[in-house]
Design an enzyme around this catalytic site. Structure first.
Site, PDB file in Angstrom:
ATOM      1  N   ARG A  23       0.938  -1.184  -0.068  1.00  0.00           N
ATOM      2  CA  ARG A  23       0.052   0.030   0.063  1.00  0.00           C
ATOM      3  C   ARG A  23       0.892   1.151   0.046  1.00  0.00           C
ATOM      4  NH1 ARG A  23      -4.601  -1.843   4.766  1.00  0.00           N
ATOM      5  NH2 ARG A  23      -4.311  -4.062   4.190  1.00  0.00           N
ATOM      6  N   ASP A  51      -4.263  -1.184  -3.745  1.00  0.00           N
ATOM      7  CA  ASP A  51      -5.635  -1.809  -3.798  1.00  0.00           C
ATOM      8  C   ASP A  51      -6.502  -0.930  -4.674  1.00  0.00           C
ATOM      9  OD1 ASP A  51      -5.228  -4.107  -1.757  1.00  0.00           O
ATOM     10  OD2 ASP A  51      -4.682  -2.388  -0.570  1.00  0.00           O
TER      11      ASP A  51
END
Ligand code: G3P
Ligand code: MG
Length: 251
Positions: A23, A51
Site C-alpha cells: 500500500r 488496492d
C-alpha cells in the site's frame, strides 16, 4: 536487464529478493496515497502494491477497504459514490495532521506519478467489481503504456481469469490466502502468471520449490518482522511485501 524488467519476470536471482512497499510505504505515510508512494520511491523499492476499486461512475480509485470510514473523511461504500464526491475526501488526516489534505488517488494519477520507475502491483480488491473492473484496468494501463511495469493480482479467481481474457500479455500474480497453498500453482500455470502471491502463513520450502519448478516466483505478504523476513529469504522466496520497506535494509 533493467531492475523493472527483472522484477516483472517474477523470479529473483538466487540469494536476493524483490522489495515491495505494501500500500506504498504505509508504515510512514497513509496507505494507498501519493505520499505513501512517494515515500516508497525514496526508499528505492523494486515495486509498490496498491488496492483498486471502482467508484459508482466507474473510475478506478486506490483504496483498500470497501467502505470509506477507516481511511478517509467519507462515509459508506466506495462503490456508492461518484469520483467527484470521493475526490473531495481527506485520506491522510486519519494518520496524522501532517498528511491532512492527501486525497484518494485515481489509478490513472498513480500511473502518472510512478511513470515506470518501479513495478506497480495493482490488486483488484472487491468482489463487487469482478466482471466490471478488469477491462477498464487493462485499457487504462495500455493507455499509459504501462504494461511493461504493471502486474495485476486478486484473491478473486474470476478477476484474474478476466484479466487474462482481456489481455493475453498482462502480467498476473495469483493471490492466495487458504490451504492448500498449492492450489495457487495450478491456476498460476493455467493463466501464465508470473508468480504466486501467498500469505506468509502458507509459505514452506516445499511450496517455494514447487513454484520454482514451474518457473513461478513466490511473492509473500505482508511481512513486517525482520526475523521473519530473514527466515523467508533463507528459504528462497522471490519477493516480500512490507508496510516498512526500510526494514529490508536489514536483510
Ligand atoms: O497483495 C498482498 C496484500 O495486499 C493482500 O492483502 O488485505 O493487504 O490487500 P491486503
Ligand atoms: Mg492489497
Amino acid at each position: 536487464m533493467t531492475a523493472t524488467t527483472a522484477t516483472m519476470r517474477g523470479r529473483a536471482a538466487p540469494g536476493t529478493c524483490f522489495r515491495i512497499a505494501h500500500r506504498g510505504a504505509s508504515g510512514r505515510a497513509p496507505e494507498n496515497t501519493h505520499a505513501a508512494f512517494a515515500a516508497a520511491l525514496e526508499l528505492g523499492v523494486d515495486a509498490i502494491e496498491l488496492d483498486c476499486q471502482l467508484t459508482a461512475d466507474g473510475v478506478p480509485v486506490v483504496i483498500h477497504d470497501e467502505t470509506l470510514e477507516r481511511t478517509t473523511s467519507g462515509i459508506g461504500p466506495v462503490g456508492a459514490q461518484r469520483w467527484d464526491e470521493i475526490a473531495t475526501l481527506d485520506a491522510g488526516g486519519w494518520r496524522s495532521a501532517v498528511f491532512a489534505g492527501e486525497g484518494v488517488p485515481r489509478l490513472a494519477d498513480v500511473l502518472r506519478q510512478l511513470a515506470g520507475r518501479v513495478v506497480l502491483n495493482v490488486e483488484i480488491k472487491s468482489a463487487r467489481d469482478v466482471g466490471a473492473i478488469e477491462r477498464p484496468l487493462v485499457d487504462l494501463v495500455a493507455a499509459h503504456d504501462a504494461g511493461a511495469w504493471v502486474i495485476f493480482s486478486s484473491f478473486h479467481e474470476r478477476a484474474v481469469r478476466n484479466v487474462r481474457a482481456a489481455s493475453a500479455d498482462a502480467a498476473i500474480g495469483v493471490l492466495w490466502d487458504r490451504r492448500p497453498a498449492a492450489g495457487a500453482l495450478a491456476l498460476a500455470e493455467e493463466l501464465g502468471a508470473r508468480c504466486i502471491v501467498p500469505s506468509r502463513r502458507l509459505v514452506t520450502p516445499e511450496l517455494v520449490a514447487a513454484a520454482h519448478a514451474r518457473d513461478l516466483g513466490v511473492w509473500v505478504w505482508t511481512v513486517n518482522d525482520v526475523a521473519e523476513m530473514r527466515r523467508l529469504a533463507t528459504i528462497g522466496i522471490d519477493a516480500l511485501f512490507s508496510d516498512y520497506p526500510e526494514r529490508f535494509a536489514a536483510l
